[in-house]
Design an enzyme around this catalytic site. Sequence first.
Site, PDB file in Angstrom:
ATOM      1  N   TYR A  56     -11.667   4.547   4.914  1.00  0.00           N
ATOM      2  CA  TYR A  56     -11.418   4.777   3.492  1.00  0.00           C
ATOM      3  C   TYR A  56     -12.505   5.678   2.934  1.00  0.00           C
ATOM      4  CZ  TYR A  56      -8.347   0.710   4.089  1.00  0.00           C
ATOM      5  OH  TYR A  56      -7.391  -0.177   4.526  1.00  0.00           O
ATOM      6  N   HIS A 129      -8.069  -1.685  13.261  1.00  0.00           N
ATOM      7  CA  HIS A 129      -7.217  -1.109  12.214  1.00  0.00           C
ATOM      8  C   HIS A 129      -5.795  -0.831  12.707  1.00  0.00           C
ATOM      9  CE1 HIS A 129      -7.903   1.246   8.223  1.00  0.00           C
ATOM     10  NE2 HIS A 129      -6.712   0.699   8.259  1.00  0.00           N
ATOM     11  N   SER A 208      -0.829  -3.962   0.558  1.00  0.00           N
ATOM     12  CA  SER A 208       0.226  -3.383  -0.282  1.00  0.00           C
ATOM     13  C   SER A 208       1.214  -4.450  -0.741  1.00  0.00           C
ATOM     14  CB  SER A 208       0.958  -2.263   0.460  1.00  0.00           C
ATOM     15  OG  SER A 208       0.103  -1.170   0.688  1.00  0.00           O
ATOM     16  N   LEU A 210       2.157  -5.200  -3.545  1.00  0.00           N
ATOM     17  CA  LEU A 210       2.954  -4.744  -4.687  1.00  0.00           C
ATOM     18  C   LEU A 210       3.764  -3.500  -4.328  1.00  0.00           C
ATOM     19  CD1 LEU A 210       0.368  -5.352  -7.542  1.00  0.00           C
ATOM     20  CD2 LEU A 210       2.389  -6.712  -6.987  1.00  0.00           C
ATOM     21  N   GLY A 211       4.023  -3.335  -3.030  1.00  0.00           N
ATOM     22  CA  GLY A 211       4.865  -2.219  -2.603  1.00  0.00           C
ATOM     23  C   GLY A 211       4.309  -0.874  -3.016  1.00  0.00           C
ATOM     24  N   ARG A 212       3.006  -0.685  -2.820  1.00  0.00           N
ATOM     25  CA  ARG A 212       2.330   0.560  -3.202  1.00  0.00           C
ATOM     26  C   ARG A 212       2.536   0.883  -4.677  1.00  0.00           C
ATOM     27  NH1 ARG A 212       0.634   2.053   1.659  1.00  0.00           N
ATOM     28  NH2 ARG A 212       1.932   1.597   3.462  1.00  0.00           N
ATOM     29  N   GLY A 213       2.579  -0.170  -5.476  1.00  0.00           N
ATOM     30  CA  GLY A 213       2.729  -0.028  -6.920  1.00  0.00           C
ATOM     31  C   GLY A 213       4.161  -0.046  -7.407  1.00  0.00           C
ATOM     32  N   PHE A 214       5.120   0.067  -6.493  1.00  0.00           N
ATOM     33  CA  PHE A 214       6.526   0.149  -6.877  1.00  0.00           C
ATOM     34  C   PHE A 214       6.981  -1.114  -7.595  1.00  0.00           C
ATOM     35  CE2 PHE A 214      11.066   0.692  -6.511  1.00  0.00           C
ATOM     36  CZ  PHE A 214      11.252   2.067  -6.479  1.00  0.00           C
TER      37      PHE A 214
END
Length: 328
Positions: A56, A129, A208, A210-214
């Site tokens: 990252y 990873h 993720s 939250l579904g990458r914010g979706f």
Amino acid sequence: METRKLRDLEVGALGLGTMGMSAFYTGAGTDDDESIRTIQRALDLGVTLLDTAEAYGPYTNEELVARAVKGRRDEVVIATKFGLIRHEEGEETPSTERHITSAPGSVRTALEGSLRRLDTDHIDLYYQHRVDPEVPIEDVIGQLAEFVTEGKIRHIGLSEAGADTIRRANAVHPITALQSEYSLWTRDPEGDVLTTLRELGIGLVPYSPLGRGFLTGAITKPSDLDSDDFRLANPRFQQEAFETNMRLVDEVREIAREVEATPAQVALAWLLAQGDDVVPIPGTKAVTRLEENLGSSSLALSPEQLARLSSLPAPSGDRYPDMSPIGR
């Protein structure tokens, strides 16, 4: 906050993913001061698991986490990862070459680098990873077990591994957690993987969630994202798939109205309800979003609401443009 166990590692029921503070979601730039405030506020509210990785940035996110927890190291379970950057053993200048590798020399160099950047003498949870198809998992875990003996890491984790790999790894040394994408947006771990984890007593750390914010409902069209946002290349965010996938968000929004919560809180509450061995790590770089996400830990959905969410169809499109690097 309620605590949960990843095998024998006790952590808060929700962790904090810090990737977006330094990478991939930084189209509008980074704000290290706000990110540090977010991490410190998380600790104040009972979050103990912080998730980072050498990839990252690369490297800058681990340094950010170190700055944020300075003076509070004993309150924190730090999880970081190796295996997406190639290193030459003992190299003085860190590599920025992204390449799946768990070659022995590369792994030791990665560990020493993470310890230095995190300003710590041990890493609480050290993940591979991605599975390296060129190095037997038994060899990788054997080396990590040596690091445990040396006191440099305390727990071993895998990421995106399949059931057979998990079994083979656990036969060499107990695996504490599997980190994989899991949410109403991605149900892949259900089935063989989740069954294997529970048979072996291994925790699941969904990234993720939250579904990458979706699933937050905040993204209503692809153009809501910055032009250099990596999500625009993801098949699920392409226009036709995007429109289809909005139907999932509609149901999440409806239940959110019923329980007077936000869609993000509903999506996280569903995930928390999947078992007390599940510890999601929603990522954010803003205190307000952090506080919203943590509100899910006290949100109880009814059996009927959980069933409605569980019956939602799979989203349209793959998770990544190229799924081949997802080793199993």
